[in-house]
Design an enzyme around this catalytic site. Sequence first.
Site, short mmCIF file in Angstrom:
data_model
loop_
_atom_site.label_atom_id
_atom_site.label_comp_id
_atom_site.label_asym_id
_atom_site.label_seq_id
_atom_site.Cartn_x
_atom_site.Cartn_y
_atom_site.Cartn_z
N TYR A 1 67.14 40.10 8.83
CA TYR A 1 68.27 40.97 8.46
C TYR A 1 67.71 42.33 8.07
O TYR A 1 66.75 42.39 7.29
CB TYR A 1 69.05 40.36 7.31
CG TYR A 1 70.17 41.20 6.75
CD1 TYR A 1 70.10 41.71 5.46
CD2 TYR A 1 71.31 41.48 7.50
CE1 TYR A 1 71.12 42.48 4.93
CE2 TYR A 1 72.35 42.25 6.97
CZ TYR A 1 72.25 42.74 5.68
OH TYR A 1 73.27 43.51 5.16
N ASP B 1 60.02 45.98 8.37
CA ASP B 1 61.08 46.06 7.37
C ASP B 1 60.55 45.38 6.10
O ASP B 1 60.56 44.16 5.99
CB ASP B 1 62.35 45.39 7.86
CG ASP B 1 63.46 45.48 6.82
OD1 ASP B 1 64.63 45.22 7.18
OD2 ASP B 1 63.16 45.78 5.65
N LYS C 1 64.73 48.08 -2.60
CA LYS C 1 64.64 47.13 -3.71
C LYS C 1 63.65 47.56 -4.79
O LYS C 1 63.97 48.43 -5.61
CB LYS C 1 64.35 45.73 -3.15
CG LYS C 1 65.51 45.21 -2.26
CD LYS C 1 65.25 43.82 -1.75
CE LYS C 1 66.22 43.45 -0.67
NZ LYS C 1 67.51 42.96 -1.17
P1 KE4 Z 1 70.60 46.99 1.41
O1 KE4 Z 1 71.41 47.86 2.36
O2 KE4 Z 1 71.36 45.75 0.99
O3 KE4 Z 1 70.01 47.77 0.25
O4 KE4 Z 1 69.29 46.49 2.24
C1 KE4 Z 1 69.47 45.81 3.45
C2 KE4 Z 1 68.24 44.97 3.73
C3 KE4 Z 1 67.34 45.43 4.68
N1 KE4 Z 1 66.22 44.73 4.97
C4 KE4 Z 1 65.95 43.56 4.34
C5 KE4 Z 1 64.71 42.81 4.70
C6 KE4 Z 1 66.84 43.06 3.35
O5 KE4 Z 1 66.55 41.87 2.74
C7 KE4 Z 1 68.00 43.77 3.04
C8 KE4 Z 1 69.01 43.27 2.02
N2 KE4 Z 1 68.74 41.98 1.49
C9 KE4 Z 1 69.88 41.22 1.01
C10 KE4 Z 1 69.39 39.85 0.52
N3 KE4 Z 1 69.11 38.97 1.60
C11 KE4 Z 1 70.62 41.95 -0.06
C12 KE4 Z 1 71.64 41.11 -0.79
C13 KE4 Z 1 73.03 41.40 -0.33
O6 KE4 Z 1 73.25 41.60 0.88
O7 KE4 Z 1 73.90 41.39 -1.20
#
Ligand code: KE4
Length: 435
Positions: A145, A240, A273
């Site tokens: 993701y 990523d 993060k």
């Molecule tokens: P954000 O747009 O949520 O800040 O980041 C997206 C993203 C991009 N790349 C990786 C590897 C990620 O894990 C994420 C976001 N992770 C999720 C948890 N699996 C955030 C939690 C959520 O979606 O509420």
Amino acid sequence: MALQPRNAALFERAQRVIPGGVNSPVRAFRAVGGTPRFIARAEGPFLWDAEGNRYIDYIGSWGPMILGHGHPSVLAAVQQAALDGFSFGAPTEREIALAEAIIEQVPSVEMVRLVSSGTEAAMSALRLARGATGRPLIVKFEGCYHGHADALLVKGGSGMATFGHPTSAGVPAEVVQHTLVLPYNDLDALDAAFDAHGARIACAMVEPIAGNMNFVRAGDAFMRRLRERCTAAGALLVFDEVMTGFRVALGGAQSVYARRLPGFAPDLTVFGKVIGGGMPLAAFGGPRAVMEQLAPLGPVYQAGTLSGNPVATACGLATLQEIARPGYFDALAARTRSLVDGLQQAADEAGVPLVTDSEGGMFGFFFAAELPQRYDQVMATDKERFNRFFHAMLDRGVYLAPALYEAGFVSSAHGEAEIAHTVAAAREAFRSLRS
Ligand code: KE4
């Protein structure tokens, strides 16, 4: 499951004005069932919900809270920054300092651009890769993701090297027609895709340790072949590291691979993060020659009102300064390893099939006999047992990720007492799963 009158009332009220009652889907507990906990406050390794229940927190805001909640030096930095001003829409010295702090720890990165979310960082990195190479195609891997930019909301096509189909309504097929989705850890599929399309591939984007499949490592042979094929094709390898960056090691997952694959490095890296310390901040970076393709210097447009926000950069910089201290990651990795070893032993004693893994402050576990290597294997693990375990632990004051495809996170605020409590709760929970 213990009754949750206050949480239930808040969830009912939230669902009247916010879709699903949440501002991000995974928080709604739909994968595990039950009532989401509305968090009132947090401190160190703990969360307290609206009922006043205390939990040991293994989500940590999905990774950012590596120091635990309310670390004194981070809190002081944020308080001072807020007093100096929330946002200016003009450059600040602290943005330079944060960029320098990231570059200092990640040798493959010569320049960074700060943004406000991982989605924005990944989306911008894709546009940069396409702009820098002049090529249309992107490769991603099933189960990874990268945020919710349209081009990345795509599932695999029928064949090994066929183009993707949208995974979300509202994403026209045309938008994902240039996205190839391959099975994770599959060298044959990788070769087939690059054999067929290599000259048109702008980049391959990968989670080097897939935390969106709970915890699945890219094998060394796969990662070496991915690097080789990208280099040979003139495509950019994009790591990523939104989740793994500054989480699995100070230099991120790429530093873990470089220990085993001499000279290994990606071309672009996406961060998020931890670098924001819990505030909205993410980044993408890479070689100067590629990064200077970005506006205002180059033809690839990218912008953001709150990019490099002064309060967020204060939070991120204070966080990075703390985790860069000598011995920090050794101690965090040892604490995390003691957790997963304790979970593994408790499951073995109860005769419950469980596999575990960890790297630095990130861990995962599966109710299965072997560690999954790709998405379909993750989704074939015992979901019913996971969900029962999740609630058995929640009822015992341990807050794990509410979905079997999510990773877990330990902070440096988690002490031996918290690990011991977690393992003791797991021992009881595993026994309850035997039936
Ligand atoms: P954000 O747009 O949520 O800040 O980041 C997206 C993203 C991009 N790349 C990786 C590897 C990620 O894990 C994420 C976001 N992770 C999720 C948890 N699996 C955030 C939690 C959520 O979606 O509420």
